[in-house]
Design an enzyme around this catalytic site. Sequence first.
Site, PDB file in Angstrom:
ATOM      1  N   HIS A 141      31.250  12.570  42.135  1.00  0.00           N
ATOM      2  CA  HIS A 141      32.374  11.746  42.619  1.00  0.00           C
ATOM      3  C   HIS A 141      33.685  12.541  42.599  1.00  0.00           C
ATOM      4  CE1 HIS A 141      30.210   7.801  42.587  1.00  0.00           C
ATOM      5  NE2 HIS A 141      29.480   8.408  41.667  1.00  0.00           N
ATOM      6  N   ASN A 191      29.384   1.209  42.873  1.00  0.00           N
ATOM      7  CA  ASN A 191      29.184   1.915  44.138  1.00  0.00           C
ATOM      8  C   ASN A 191      29.189   0.917  45.290  1.00  0.00           C
ATOM      9  OD1 ASN A 191      28.929   4.524  43.113  1.00  0.00           O
ATOM     10  ND2 ASN A 191      26.699   4.447  42.987  1.00  0.00           N
ATOM     11  N   HIS A 239      35.080   4.247  32.697  1.00  0.00           N
ATOM     12  CA  HIS A 239      34.025   4.278  31.687  1.00  0.00           C
ATOM     13  C   HIS A 239      33.310   2.925  31.678  1.00  0.00           C
ATOM     14  CE1 HIS A 239      31.731   5.059  28.257  1.00  0.00           C
ATOM     15  NE2 HIS A 239      32.635   5.124  27.302  1.00  0.00           N
TER      16      HIS A 239
HETATM   17 FE1  HDD Z   1      28.433   7.750  37.375  1.00  0.00          FE
HETATM   18  C1  HDD Z   1      31.458   9.182  37.801  1.00  0.00           C
HETATM   19  C2  HDD Z   1      29.269   5.288  39.629  1.00  0.00           C
HETATM   20  C3  HDD Z   1      25.205   6.518  37.228  1.00  0.00           C
HETATM   21  C4  HDD Z   1      27.719   9.913  34.907  1.00  0.00           C
HETATM   22  N1  HDD Z   1      30.043   7.325  38.502  1.00  0.00           N
HETATM   23  C5  HDD Z   1      31.204   8.026  38.532  1.00  0.00           C
HETATM   24  C6  HDD Z   1      32.134   7.403  39.429  1.00  0.00           C
HETATM   25  C7  HDD Z   1      31.516   6.310  39.944  1.00  0.00           C
HETATM   26  C8  HDD Z   1      30.192   6.258  39.353  1.00  0.00           C
HETATM   27  C9  HDD Z   1      32.083   5.327  40.935  1.00  0.00           C
HETATM   28  C10 HDD Z   1      33.522   7.918  39.751  1.00  0.00           C
HETATM   29  C11 HDD Z   1      34.561   7.288  38.895  1.00  0.00           C
HETATM   30  C12 HDD Z   1      35.929   7.775  39.323  1.00  0.00           C
HETATM   31  O1  HDD Z   1      36.335   7.446  40.436  1.00  0.00           O
HETATM   32  O2  HDD Z   1      36.549   8.469  38.531  1.00  0.00           O
HETATM   33  N2  HDD Z   1      27.409   6.268  38.306  1.00  0.00           N
HETATM   34  C13 HDD Z   1      27.967   5.311  39.126  1.00  0.00           C
HETATM   35  C14 HDD Z   1      26.982   4.290  39.388  1.00  0.00           C
HETATM   36  C15 HDD Z   1      25.836   4.646  38.738  1.00  0.00           C
HETATM   37  C16 HDD Z   1      26.112   5.878  38.039  1.00  0.00           C
HETATM   38  C17 HDD Z   1      27.236   3.068  40.239  1.00  0.00           C
HETATM   39  C18 HDD Z   1      24.520   3.919  38.645  1.00  0.00           C
HETATM   40  C19 HDD Z   1      24.389   2.631  38.722  1.00  0.00           C
HETATM   41  N3  HDD Z   1      26.747   8.160  36.304  1.00  0.00           N
HETATM   42  C20 HDD Z   1      25.539   7.517  36.362  1.00  0.00           C
HETATM   43  C21 HDD Z   1      24.665   8.028  35.328  1.00  0.00           C
HETATM   44  C22 HDD Z   1      25.376   8.981  34.640  1.00  0.00           C
HETATM   45  C23 HDD Z   1      26.677   9.051  35.280  1.00  0.00           C
HETATM   46  C24 HDD Z   1      23.257   7.555  35.069  1.00  0.00           C
HETATM   47  C25 HDD Z   1      24.986   9.842  33.480  1.00  0.00           C
HETATM   48  C26 HDD Z   1      24.062   9.564  32.629  1.00  0.00           C
HETATM   49  N4  HDD Z   1      29.377   9.338  36.572  1.00  0.00           N
HETATM   50  C27 HDD Z   1      28.928  10.042  35.515  1.00  0.00           C
HETATM   51  C28 HDD Z   1      29.935  11.041  34.988  1.00  0.00           C
HETATM   52  C29 HDD Z   1      31.147  10.799  35.934  1.00  0.00           C
HETATM   53  C30 HDD Z   1      30.645   9.727  36.862  1.00  0.00           C
HETATM   54  C31 HDD Z   1      29.445  12.424  34.850  1.00  0.00           C
HETATM   55  C32 HDD Z   1      31.750  12.008  36.633  1.00  0.00           C
HETATM   56  C33 HDD Z   1      33.229  11.877  36.514  1.00  0.00           C
HETATM   57  C34 HDD Z   1      33.418  10.775  35.589  1.00  0.00           C
HETATM   58  O3  HDD Z   1      32.235  10.275  35.197  1.00  0.00           O
HETATM   59  O4  HDD Z   1      34.495  10.351  35.186  1.00  0.00           O
HETATM   60  O5  HDD Z   1      30.250  10.747  33.681  1.00  0.00           O
END
Ligand code: HDD
Length: 706
Positions: free
Chosen positions: A85, A158, A349
Amino acid sequence: MANDFENRPTERFGDVEFQRGQGGEVHQVAGGDVPTLTTQQGIPVADDQNTLKAGPRGPSLLEDQHFREKIFKFDHERIPERVVHARGFGAHGYFEPYESLSDITSADLFQRAGEQTPVFVRFSTVAGNKGSPDLARDVRGFAVKFYTKEGNWDIVGNNIPIFFIQDAIKFPDLIHAAKQEPDRGFPQAQTAHDNFWDYMSLTPEAMAMVMWIMSDRTIPRSLRFMEGFGIHTFRFINAAGKSTFVKFHWKPKQGMQSVVWNEALKINGADPDFHRRDMWDAIQAGDYPEWELGFQLFDEDFADKFDFDILDATKIIPEEILPVKRVGKMVLNRCVDNFFAETEQVAFHTANLVPGIDHTNDPLLQGRNFSYLDTQLKRLGSPNFTHIPVNAPRNAKVCNFQQDGHMAMHNPKGRANYEPNSWGGEMGGPRENPERGFKSHPEEVSGQKRRIRAESFADHYSQARQFYVSQTEVEQGHMALALTFELSKVETPAIRARVVSHLLNIDEDLAKKVATGLRLEAMPEPAPAAMPTKMDLAKSPALSILLNGPESFKGRKIGVLVSDGVDADLLGGLKKAAEAEGAMVKIVAPMIGGVTASDGSMVKGDEKVDGGPSVLFDAVAVLLSAEGAKTLAKEPTAKDFVTDAFAHCKFIAYSSEAMPLFEKAGIASDMDEGCMKLGAASEAARFVEMCRKVRHWPREAMVKAV
Ligand code: HDD
């Protein structure tokens, strides 16, 4: 001798006064309303154009602290981009409930009808890096931070209501497979490559998501025209401690709309910032995007009736079985003041929950609850990232004994930095509050400690099929083309065949279309399935975009190709009709300075024809004089303007004098009822009314080959 700052000649550029230095360089000097430039220490700066030198031709001196600090700051401007993202766009707004929801949740923001809670929303793509194009075929992030009176609550969702995988331990593999391949560093921002489809073909639980990502949901026309989802099942808890399961939905008031794939490819070239610009333009123009927040609410008994598990993030509960209760609206009405400070530094978060809302045991959600806090430390560099204004609670006071660390902005005041303590009054600091404080739902848990997936998670194909059969014929066609496109970029034939083997478990006709499109040597056997596909799940019309499109053309754009001599009446009529609908008109002219209309008035251009291709607009009008049509018929970009609009099934209005351009473009004889000759200004309203359907899909059967 005069110093370097005296006797500089003064010049004016417009209203602004400048001084010219000895080397011809331009200096802007403080005075009147113009503030004095300072260093980070607040020390006034005399000259920001020349380093301190020993003699006019150098060398530069190490004691030049202003230079050192300026370059030091610049060298460290970048922070790591989000691991997923990375590319996003944020905006401020508010949420307002329609009624009190105190019977289902004690969450403070839902207690009083009409009370506004500020929000910050960040939309994003998933796979592309920070500089990738907006129209990549990809899931869109839809993350909302509510600044409630009981602290910050985030729905990190999402634009698709399910996910690829059921367990968070798989997330790094999924993302590695989707992003650029590690040996070559490409392809960027696309899933059309071997690694992604290799992983998909080895991940049966992803098949429902594969259907969603191959649909038009992953190429939205605008971030304003898409739904959002919290995906997981969460819990609401009311004041009496009663728990209700909830799934969150965002429904766009603007209706849903997507582009076609060929259009997406061209938008990426013409305007890689298409989605950001669209959101910026809409908010700046006061056309504030709105979504309604919806809940699907249910209890344990209802959950137990399904064959699938409501803790499985690859499943939906169809809206036709459990309607979405619309409980309030969110309006985005303010762009950020600074992109980095807000959009880049915002930290969402899933575990940011307020009293009255709780998690469930969804294994994907549980893993996310670890990942988001962890990633912010890497990205923002300090555990004090909550002190950054966009992340700090705005309506709740932060009182605790946490302290120190990099960049601490506020530490606890007074003597006590621990508790319990026996200091009285203010000196003792904050205390626990069993009444108001966050309480977890006291769910019974038991069982063996094992690495295992519940059998209730094993049906991977039934809802994939349900999604596919719920689409209109046009949308099903797009899905077959998308799969064929993506798999045609896969170099390994065995991977292509393996994907088709899964499609056979979803819909035979779809599998055949893709196999034919790929010229697969032989049809593979269906993939082994943990559970057979339920062929009789009822269609869910809520899953189709075309069945849930806009009701008006509000918020859309008409691109009008004009030439000198454009009929001023026709153009005026079209502008009036568009304005009445709440749509925008953008003038595309041979030169940006504009054209002279038939009545001698000057019409300013918004775009030059090669910078304003028709893919940037929702509908087009071609209003040319006879002379203008003759000239533009020789211009490849003008011909592309009409052939693309036609191929992308857009509604087209034209003046009769414009016909030579359509003839030269080779589409004159194919023009259909989606193309309307504008004979008089009074007919423009009928054209705009026609545009409410957004696309003339009956044309697609003829132009599909593009
Ligand atoms: Fe995630 C970012 C949505 C599964 C780990 N995620 C991130 C963002 C969105 C989502 C919208 C961007 C937030 C922003 O604008 O700063 N993610 C989802 C959705 C998931 C999902 C809808 C499943 C239903 N994500 C998911 C899993 C993991 C992560 C299973 C890890 C185990 N996601 C992350 C992250 C991020 C992230 C690595 C990258 C940047 C951040 O968090 O702040 O922690």
